[in-house]
Design an enzyme around this catalytic site. Structure first.
Site, PDB file in Angstrom:
ATOM      1  N   GLU B 209       0.847  -1.185   0.000  1.00 41.57           N
ATOM      2  CA  GLU B 209       0.000   0.000   0.000  1.00 41.57           C
ATOM      3  C   GLU B 209       0.885   1.238   0.000  1.00 41.57           C
ATOM      4  O   GLU B 209       2.114   1.129   0.115  1.00 41.57           O
ATOM      5  CB  GLU B 209      -0.959  -0.005   1.198  1.00 41.57           C
ATOM      6  CG  GLU B 209      -0.286   0.038   2.547  1.00 41.57           C
ATOM      7  CD  GLU B 209      -1.252  -0.252   3.704  1.00 41.57           C
ATOM      8  OE1 GLU B 209      -2.258  -0.945   3.480  1.00 41.57           O
ATOM      9  OE2 GLU B 209      -0.984   0.203   4.808  1.00 41.57           O
ATOM     10  N   HIS B 247      -4.445   4.114  10.455  1.00 41.92           N
ATOM     11  CA  HIS B 247      -3.241   3.692  11.160  1.00 41.92           C
ATOM     12  C   HIS B 247      -2.211   3.060  10.256  1.00 41.92           C
ATOM     13  O   HIS B 247      -1.166   2.634  10.693  1.00 41.92           O
ATOM     14  CB  HIS B 247      -3.609   2.701  12.258  1.00 41.92           C
ATOM     15  CG  HIS B 247      -4.222   1.443  11.728  1.00 41.92           C
ATOM     16  ND1 HIS B 247      -3.490   0.500  11.058  1.00 41.92           N
ATOM     17  CD2 HIS B 247      -5.489   0.995  11.756  1.00 41.92           C
ATOM     18  CE1 HIS B 247      -4.291  -0.489  10.701  1.00 41.92           C
ATOM     19  NE2 HIS B 247      -5.511  -0.208  11.109  1.00 41.92           N
TER      20      HIS B 247
END
Lengths: 415, 294, 415, 294
Positions: B209, B247
């Protein structure tokens, strides 16, 4: 959590790093009094963003009257969306050179990196790109901290690159040892992910003074620094409750949700940042525009899900919500219960598409089905469906979905 | 064959008596994981979920020969729990705790680097060797034994990929969720190196990611001639720059860490990058087909 | 440098370790006022030696009047040679258990060792000998300090040995983690070679309180703790200038000399502790009694040698001096110059035996010879000679040695 | 043959421009030591005593390939200088500084333990390989080449023993003054192990003193079958218990560390212990005689 300049400087000063004398003023009158006490000062807007100088947020004044007038002007400003709540009135320095000294997180090395540069007052990332020889880096052992010899090596490397500093490098290196060690201790004790002095001024007298300061505290460690957070809140929230931040994000923070506000119209809720990011990607790939990012996190319970739905729907641009749950730590039955409660208590009428799989998905599906809701399509299909249901809608409630089905008609019969 | 854990792995759970610790210990036991001990300071001598509880990891290891720690303790205690596992010379420690302060993790990572312990996490879903053992959160019913190795940053996308692969008939060897924190234990590169050595793994799926440059570092390894096909996926392609997405540490700075830079690096290195999880599953099928024809 | 109990406790309290409430009193009136404020107190003599309780230096009083009377009595005491200059008036504790917690230097491991024991209030070395299972030790990494898990391990080991503590070991271990970490930080920041809480009281309420404290600062690091040394001096030197320590050693310390006062009559000066110790051994082996140990150290210059001679001869028991110099860093010419200056300026008439070899011994010997002094015999012979010259002498100046040779006749013609 | 240093040793002096640093550098040069560099922060680029001066040890090593540091800096800077030498991967560092705070040395020693650097000192006279090289304070004229290894805690007694041996015709291989501080680098045991391996060394003289238990630890090694005769001497036999005798760390606690306990341990282990330096010299002569008759 980004501290304001004056908070950072107070932390520096408390730790023993020299800073210019200054006073915080929340009113024009306080600025006038500060200038009366300190003489010629710079009146500096306290906002948690850069570029305030260019925006007119800094004024150098000679008299208390000027200080009052400039403070009044600056306190009425709004810099990059942040209303100015206070100004820092600070005496000037007899600047001989400006250097850079900072500590920040280096993700690649899994350590803090200490950066020293003879080129101060500038954007350090730009310096790193255009003049890499001006930058010296050190990745100190986190327990040992930077040793004196390491700091001297760093200083000699950085300062030799600047002809004007090369000659006094020995003295500067000696002075930098305690300063850098103090800064490192500070970054450690404050859980700072960034702890920066830029510029670090070398005065005509040869002293090192922190002319500006930047301190950003690790969000995961905020529980260890409640006092600083409280101070920051006092200086960033006005009487009107406005902070300059996105009001939806402020509300989400108040609700304890991880939420990012975006410009689209498809509300997105999921468990896990990766999944939610992927949900946004899928919505966009299907031709829709996400209205937000909302991660209910691992192990989220029913009340969290309800809270999240309420939050997302508070944005009037939202025409429908895509709930994407893959239970690992999050359990299907909890999520289902949250959705049912939310539907009943919030009287939701906008379309919702629920995709649920993972831990306790059977129990979750059963609950939803018992409540008349049908989950279970794939994520890609769910994205297409929510976009289909919301794309043509021009805000408000789509007429076709105001029936007695509690807002869940899209799910029907799709499993 | 598998990496890191298998049917012989003996797990000690640090924080076994907590709400989440209990729930996931039961889930792991249901999956067949050999949970041999729990550790909760002050609860030594008791039994929980049929497992003896000890005051310290050292005690647990002495008594039960545990060789893998599952760490599920609140954030303020996570780094200390990791160091305790390392001091007890456990070969593997898996920390699922979310919200560990980054300075704590920098210190814990320094201790791990000087130890013989491999760390997975924190803020990760843990790992699972299909049909043999799981340590962490990965749902019990999604995986099936096979020949695909999975490594992912995001927990939920780990589950997505495993489920997608299983439904398409591509079973897995081991699936590892390395976690999304900026300071963590094993990286993509480390896990890829382990899969390279594992004979049972015939292809690897890597789910990255935005943020950081671990995907780029993995691409570097792949570019040097990785022995198995790698199918990758990068999430967060539509995330606006400068917005921190939860997060996951998914924050974009400069050109580094964008989805595009990662996709480009991986493609250039010879990995194939899918646009969706469905894509990834399809590409794996193609690669395994090609591969199995050899 | 051994801090007094109250200084140690003040350091503990400042660091966040609980201590009983107390006040320092330098007069009986101050003790009375303290008791008025605190109620029932223990009045404790502040002296840098153990065993004050047995010596009558601690009294528990119920009223301010009693406090006054007991303080007056204790302040008039002299405990093991140390006059009591102040008393610490302290409230009592509701004691459930007493344990031990200390950090001290472990020479063998080249580290500090952290010691925890369920047997508090006793001499820890005796416990170690008779009940080794009661003692748990940890040698923390000096940079990392003791980690929470290490302290818990230590606590479980030490407390399980005590049946009464075994049940509450979990809670105690949790409470000991921050306490031990604080104590370790303190020993580090204060350069303590010993940092001890004994007893560490577990109160009926379950709290941990430091009921006594011992802090000894590394002499090599005293330059970093001048404030504590100044405080200690204020409390140990009376109006009469007396400290309770050996007056010769006090004088030597004032002069910056490494000196130990002994009972004999042969003054001994040398460079290097090993050499001086060996000098003492040789004097004793030759049948003499050393009057002192005086190490002028490495690189000592002429003025240091003169200072040393002056110091040694200030003891009237000294009948003669043996100067034993083997120059490595110390140079023969410097020593010779010092001896010559000392002889001339101090009008020394007692016998001196000089043995000199090593770096610049040629230059040194030449200087001494030019001044009419003959050095150069071996250490064993020199010891025999000085003993021979001083053994029969009953103090004062031996008649045979008061001639015009400046006190150096023994050296003549012996090379 | 010798241990630790020889004619090829290339010395960098940390603190070369100080009064003592200059004096002893000249003495070392006069002895024949190859001093190749000096280090004084801020003085880089200059020359002192014919030797180039650098700002950092790393710079000095890069430019001169120095392989031994002589550290003669004031006490507050000694531990840092030791760590700098270790970071520059010098095989040997000799620190003569007296009065280094003990906590500083504990930290420096921990760094040394994790490095490839051997440390001698602090608070020591350094070492000397007779006729080849000296690093430290040992006077130039006392040693002569031969076959006796010397290891001592006290500086001045090191000189005494060397001189006594030389005058009796027993030359030395290497003499090492390990120093008297409680926390130091090489111990008696470490140096004895080096002498055991050195073919040129036929006997070892060990000069201990009261305090600590390093002599006892050395006795343990000797008792396991040390391959060469060891003649020992312990000073401080008449020191009154509990009195600290100067900087030597000579403080007696309990039964451990007394002269008698050391003498007993060494005798039991098979070393011979002399009563005076003269005794030691005589005993060495006897041992070498016996030894050479084989």
């Amino acid at each position: 959590m980004k501290l304001l300049e004056y908070q950072a400087k107070q932390q520096f000063a408390k730790a023993g790093i020299a800073t210019p004398a200054g006073r915080l003023a929340r009113t024009a009158e306080e600025a006038e009094a500060a200038a009366r006490e300190l003489g010629r000062v710079a009146v500096k807007a306290q906002v948690p963003v850069g570029g305030r100088g260019k925006a007119g947020g800094i004024a150098v004044v000679d008299t208390p009257e000027q200080a009052r007038a400039e403070a009044a002007r600056i306190l009425a400003m709004d810099i990059k969306g942040f209303p100015v709540r206070s100004v820092w009135c600070e005496t000037g320095l007899d600047v001989a050179h400006e250097i850079y000294c900072g500590i920040t997180l280096d993700r690649d090395r899994r350590r803090m990196v200490l950066i020293l540069s003879g080129a101060g007052g500038m954007d350090i990332e730009q310096v790193a790109e255009t003049q890499p020889e001006m930058i010296a880096k050190l990745w100190p052992d986190p327990f040992r901290g930077p040793q004196a010899y390491e700091i001297r090596q760093l200083a000699f490397t950085a300062l030799r690159a600047v002809p004007a500093l090369a000659e006094r490098a020995g003295k500067l290196a000696a002075a930098l040892v305690p300063l850098v060690q103090t800064l490192h201790r500070l970054s450690d004790s404050l859980d700072a992910v960034t702890c920066e002095i830029n510029p670090l001024v070398i005065t005509a007298a040869g002293d090192l003074v922190a002319a500006d300061g930047k301190l950003e505290i690790d969000e995961n460690a905020e529980y260890r620094h409640r006092d600083l957070a409280a101070e920051l809140a006092r200086d960033s929230v006005g009487d009107d409750g406005a902070t300059g931040e996105d009001p939806y994000e402020v509300e989400a923070k108040r609700r304890g949700l991880t939420y990012v506000h975006l410009d689209g119209y498809v509300g997105c809720i999921g468990n896990g940042a990766g999944l939610v990011m992927n949900t946004l990607d899928l919505v966009k790939a299907a031709g829709g525009e996400p209205a937000n990012f909302l991660d209910i996190g691992g192990g989220a319970r029913a009340d969290v899900v309800r809270n999240a739905l309420d939050m997302v729907l508070s944005d009037p641009n939202v025409r429908g919500v895509f709930i994407n749950i893959f239970g690992g730590i999050t359990r299907g039955d909890e999520v289902a219960r949250g959705i049912i409660e939310a539907r009943d208590e919030l009287h939701i009428t906008k379309p919702l598409v629920v995709r649920m799989t993972g831990t306790r998905e059977e129990e979750g599906r059963k609950l939803l089905q018992e409540a008349g809701i049908v989950p279970g399509i794939s994520a890609v299909e769910a994205a297409r469906k929510i976009v289909e249901l919301t794309r043509g809608v021009q805000g408000g409630v789509p007429p076709a979905l105001t029936g007695g089905q509690g807002g869940f008609p899209p799910e029907k019969g799709e499993d | 064959m598998s990496i890191l854990i298998d049917r012989y792995t003996r797990v000690v759970v640090q924080g076994i008596t907590g709400r989440e610790g209990s729930f996931h210990t039961e889930q792991m036991q249901a999956y067949g994981t050999d949970v041999v001990a729990g550790v909760v300071p002050g609860r030594g001598g008791s039994t929980h979920l049929g497992v003896p509880v000890f005051d310290t990891v050292a005690d647990a290891v002495t008594a039960t020969a545990a060789d893998c720690a599952f760490i599920i303790v609140p954030p303020p205690f996570a780094a200390d729990a990791i160091m305790e596992a390392a001091a007890a010379r456990l070969p593997l420690a898996v920390c699922v705790t979310e919200g560990v302060p980054v300075h704590d993790m920098i210190r814990a990572r320094a201790v791990i680097d000087g130890s013989s312990t491999k760390l997975i996490g924190p803020n990760c879903p843990g790992l699972l060797t299909a049909g043999e053992c799981k340590v962490g959160f990965i749902p019990n019913h999604v995986a099936r034994p096979g020949s695909v190795g999975v490594v992912a940053r995001s927990g939920t996308l780990t589950y997505e990929v495993i489920q997608g692969l299983s439904q398409a008939g591509h079973g897995q060897t081991t699936a590892v969720g390395i976690g999304g924190d900026p300071v963590l234990g094993l990286t993509f590169r480390d896990v890829l190196e382990l899969f390279a050595e594992d004979k049972a793994t015939r292809a690897v799926v890597m789910v990255g990611e935005i943020g950081g440059s671990d995907e780029e570092s993995a691409a570097e390894l792949i570019g040097k001639g990785y022995p198995k096909p790698v199918v990758a996926f990068i999430s967060g392609r539509t995330a606006p720059p400068g917005k921190r997405m939860g997060h996951a540490g998914a924050i974009i700075s400069g050109n580094r860490g964008t989805a595009q830079s990662k996709i480009d690096a991986l493609t250039a290195a010879g990995a194939v990058v899918g646009d969706t999880i469905e894509d990834v599953v399809r590409l794996v099928g193609e690669r395994l087909g090609v591969h199995s024809q050899r």
